[in-house]
Design a protein around this motif. Sequence first.
Motif, PDB file in Angstrom:
ATOM      1  N   ASN A  40       0.810  -1.217   0.000  1.00  0.00           N
ATOM      2  CA  ASN A  40       0.000   0.000   0.000  1.00  0.00           C
ATOM      3  C   ASN A  40       0.845   1.268   0.000  1.00  0.00           C
ATOM      4  N   TYR A  41       1.763   1.329  -0.955  1.00  0.00           N
ATOM      5  CA  TYR A  41       2.614   2.499  -1.182  1.00  0.00           C
ATOM      6  C   TYR A  41       3.560   2.796  -0.027  1.00  0.00           C
ATOM      7  N   ILE A  42       3.903   1.780   0.738  1.00  0.00           N
ATOM      8  CA  ILE A  42       4.971   1.857   1.727  1.00  0.00           C
ATOM      9  C   ILE A  42       6.076   0.939   1.227  1.00  0.00           C
ATOM     10  N   TYR A  43       7.213   1.523   0.916  1.00  0.00           N
ATOM     11  CA  TYR A  43       8.327   0.805   0.317  1.00  0.00           C
ATOM     12  C   TYR A  43       9.394   0.546   1.374  1.00  0.00           C
ATOM     13  N   ASN A  44       9.741  -0.720   1.567  1.00  0.00           N
ATOM     14  CA  ASN A  44      10.804  -1.103   2.494  1.00  0.00           C
ATOM     15  C   ASN A  44      12.023  -1.533   1.687  1.00  0.00           C
ATOM     16  N   SER A 145      -6.987   4.071   6.093  1.00  0.00           N
ATOM     17  CA  SER A 145      -7.977   3.101   6.574  1.00  0.00           C
ATOM     18  C   SER A 145      -7.618   1.693   6.097  1.00  0.00           C
ATOM     19  N   ILE A 146      -7.098   1.563   4.893  1.00  0.00           N
ATOM     20  CA  ILE A 146      -6.660   0.256   4.396  1.00  0.00           C
ATOM     21  C   ILE A 146      -5.487  -0.242   5.229  1.00  0.00           C
ATOM     22  N   ARG A 147      -4.539   0.647   5.510  1.00  0.00           N
ATOM     23  CA  ARG A 147      -3.362   0.256   6.295  1.00  0.00           C
ATOM     24  C   ARG A 147      -3.759  -0.180   7.702  1.00  0.00           C
ATOM     25  N   ARG A 148      -4.745   0.497   8.297  1.00  0.00           N
ATOM     26  CA  ARG A 148      -5.193   0.117   9.645  1.00  0.00           C
ATOM     27  C   ARG A 148      -5.834  -1.259   9.632  1.00  0.00           C
ATOM     28  N   THR A 149      -6.659  -1.544   8.629  1.00  0.00           N
ATOM     29  CA  THR A 149      -7.325  -2.859   8.578  1.00  0.00           C
ATOM     30  C   THR A 149      -6.313  -3.970   8.298  1.00  0.00           C
ATOM     31  N   LYS A 150      -5.265  -3.671   7.573  1.00  0.00           N
ATOM     32  CA  LYS A 150      -4.227  -4.678   7.291  1.00  0.00           C
ATOM     33  C   LYS A 150      -3.109  -4.640   8.329  1.00  0.00           C
ATOM     34  N   ASN A 151      -3.218  -3.715   9.306  1.00  0.00           N
ATOM     35  CA  ASN A 151      -2.233  -3.554  10.376  1.00  0.00           C
ATOM     36  C   ASN A 151      -0.838  -3.281   9.804  1.00  0.00           C
TER      37      ASN A 151
END
Length: 154
Positions: A40-44, A145-151
Amino acid sequence: MKKLIPILLIVFFATGFMKSQDRTSDPFLLQTWKLTKLDNYIYNYEKQNIFDAKTPGLKFSKNGKIIGNLSKSANGYDTKDDFPGKASKMERYMGNWKKVSDTTIAIMFSSNNSMDGTFVISRLTESGLKLRKLFSADIEKKLDSIRRTKNISY
């Protein structure tokens, strides 16, 4: 007056030894990074010595130049929640990056838009980099909200 001088000395030395939160000027940023996880657009990214021809990655240079090992497709790996499939071919692209604020950078590749945008550096260590792509306020709200539901933490 006797109390003022020690207080001023303490304040002077305390501010002189404070560590800056300026991550965009951190020398750790100026190295080669391999993408290890995309969600979700967080790149590690993790540090690597050289580009692996089959793995997405970035190399930041001090002069504002960036080299990207990016997917050849127009959409790139930016539109997926995970790495591109094995069918995706990685190619090298030259681009530019610039400091927007102490923790934010803007990246632009003229011939591949898959990593174009503004990114917040949410973590930067000697061996790890985490970038979060920024969008407009309404899109950010949906992504949060997507990031919160996917933790997913950023």
